[in-house]
Design a protein around this motif. Structure first.
Motif, PDB file in Angstrom:
ATOM      1  N   GLU A   1      -3.595  32.499  -8.270  1.00 49.86           N
ATOM      2  CA  GLU A   1      -4.441  32.417  -9.471  1.00 49.86           C
ATOM      3  C   GLU A   1      -5.277  33.684  -9.632  1.00 49.86           C
ATOM      4  OE1 GLU A   1      -4.004  30.283 -11.671  1.00 49.86           O
ATOM      5  OE2 GLU A   1      -4.018  28.203 -10.991  1.00 49.86           O
TER       6      GLU A   1
ATOM      7  N   HIS B   1      -6.253  30.467 -21.572  1.00 45.69           N
ATOM      8  CA  HIS B   1      -5.837  30.015 -20.236  1.00 45.69           C
ATOM      9  C   HIS B   1      -6.509  30.849 -19.143  1.00 45.69           C
ATOM     10  CE1 HIS B   1      -3.699  27.635 -17.483  1.00 45.69           C
ATOM     11  NE2 HIS B   1      -2.947  28.607 -17.016  1.00 45.69           N
TER      12      HIS B   1
ATOM     13  N   GLN C   1     -10.111  26.996 -12.339  1.00 38.03           N
ATOM     14  CA  GLN C   1      -9.126  26.496 -11.374  1.00 38.03           C
ATOM     15  C   GLN C   1      -9.302  27.153 -10.006  1.00 38.03           C
ATOM     16  OE1 GLN C   1      -5.585  27.345 -13.581  1.00 38.03           O
ATOM     17  NE2 GLN C   1      -5.855  25.606 -14.962  1.00 38.03           N
TER      18      GLN C   1
ATOM     19  N   GLU D   1       3.442  29.775 -15.047  1.00 36.72           N
ATOM     20  CA  GLU D   1       3.028  28.372 -15.146  1.00 36.72           C
ATOM     21  C   GLU D   1       3.940  27.476 -14.319  1.00 36.72           C
ATOM     22  OE1 GLU D   1       0.153  27.564 -16.353  1.00 36.72           O
ATOM     23  OE2 GLU D   1      -0.007  29.684 -16.763  1.00 36.72           O
TER      24      GLU D   1
ATOM     25  N   GLU E   1       2.924  27.690 -10.731  1.00 36.77           N
ATOM     26  CA  GLU E   1       1.669  26.965 -10.493  1.00 36.77           C
ATOM     27  C   GLU E   1       1.883  25.455 -10.555  1.00 36.77           C
ATOM     28  OE1 GLU E   1      -1.204  30.441 -12.395  1.00 36.77           O
ATOM     29  OE2 GLU E   1      -0.693  28.684 -13.582  1.00 36.77           O
TER      30      GLU E   1
ATOM     31  N   GLU F   1      -2.651  22.978 -16.518  1.00 37.13           N
ATOM     32  CA  GLU F   1      -1.464  23.835 -16.395  1.00 37.13           C
ATOM     33  C   GLU F   1      -0.333  23.313 -17.273  1.00 37.13           C
ATOM     34  OE1 GLU F   1      -1.821  26.537 -15.227  1.00 37.13           O
ATOM     35  OE2 GLU F   1      -2.836  26.612 -13.303  1.00 37.13           O
TER      36      GLU F   1
HETATM   37 FE   LIG Z   1      -1.966  28.566 -15.145  1.00 37.78          FE
END
Ligand SMILES: [Fe+2]
Length: 195
Positions: free
Chosen positions: A21, A47, A54, A109, A112, A142
């Protein structure tokens, strides 16, 4: 670190996500800058804000496990980011470059989503409800980010990239326009209309 228990594996997974991240956070601005689609730029910017949250959740989850977030960089995420940056460095038609950026974002994505999904399963097996709750909130975000990107691809960026025209050869001397090949669905529709 050694992998003697499921706890060790969960810590390793969370540290990889934490590193991943943070690596993505550094690259989002560059991808947003290279994109020309306002919708794609906005999706990346939105995001990015979520990603900051996150990262904090991952630190909290590791803290609940009595561990810190420090670990090696995520080579998996690094590979995805290098691939995307290398691809778009070649330049080209703006709409196709947007499609390449969007494809790279979706790969990020995907990495993740699988990582968080796995970590949630591990935490659930270990009965770590607070960790499951923290990671589940991120997983929802996500998944929403992935669906938003897919919608932008379907409604805007892929149609624009599919209509991209490149002139091959001298412009005044029988230049051959090359367009993206029609999709199979479009080709099928055309042949059905002809029958
Ligand atoms: Fe993400």
């Amino acid at each position: 670190m050694t992998l003697d228990t499921l706890h060790d594996l969960l810590v390793s997974q969370l540290r990889d996500l934490h590193a991943a991240e943070r690596q993505v956070l550094l690259i989002w601005p560059q991808l947003a800058q290279e994109a020309t689609s306002p919708a794609l730029r906005l999706a990346i910017a939105d995001h990015r804000q979520e990603t900051t949250l996150q990262v904090a959740r991952l630190v909290e989850a590791l803290d609940l496990l009595g561990e810190g977030p420090d670990g090696p960089r995520s080579r998996g995420m690094e590979g995805l980011l290098v691939e995307t940056l290398t691809l778009i460095s070649a330049k080209g038609h703006a709409a196709v470059v947007d499609a390449a950026i969007l494809a790279g974002c979706l790969q990020v994505e995907g990495y993740e989503l699988v990582g968080y999904g796995t970590a949630i399963e591990l935490a659930d097996t270990l009965g770590l409800d607070q960790v499951v709750d923290l990671l589940s909130r991120t997983l929802v975000e996500e998944d929403a980010a992935r669906r938003r990107l897919e919608m932008i691809a379907r409604t805007e960026i892929h149609p624009a990239a599919g209509a991209a025209v490149v002139q091959v050869g001298p412009v005044d001397d029988g230049a051959i326009p090359i367009t993206s090949a029609p999709s199979r669905r479009r080709a099928r529709r055309a042949s059905n209309q002809g029958t």
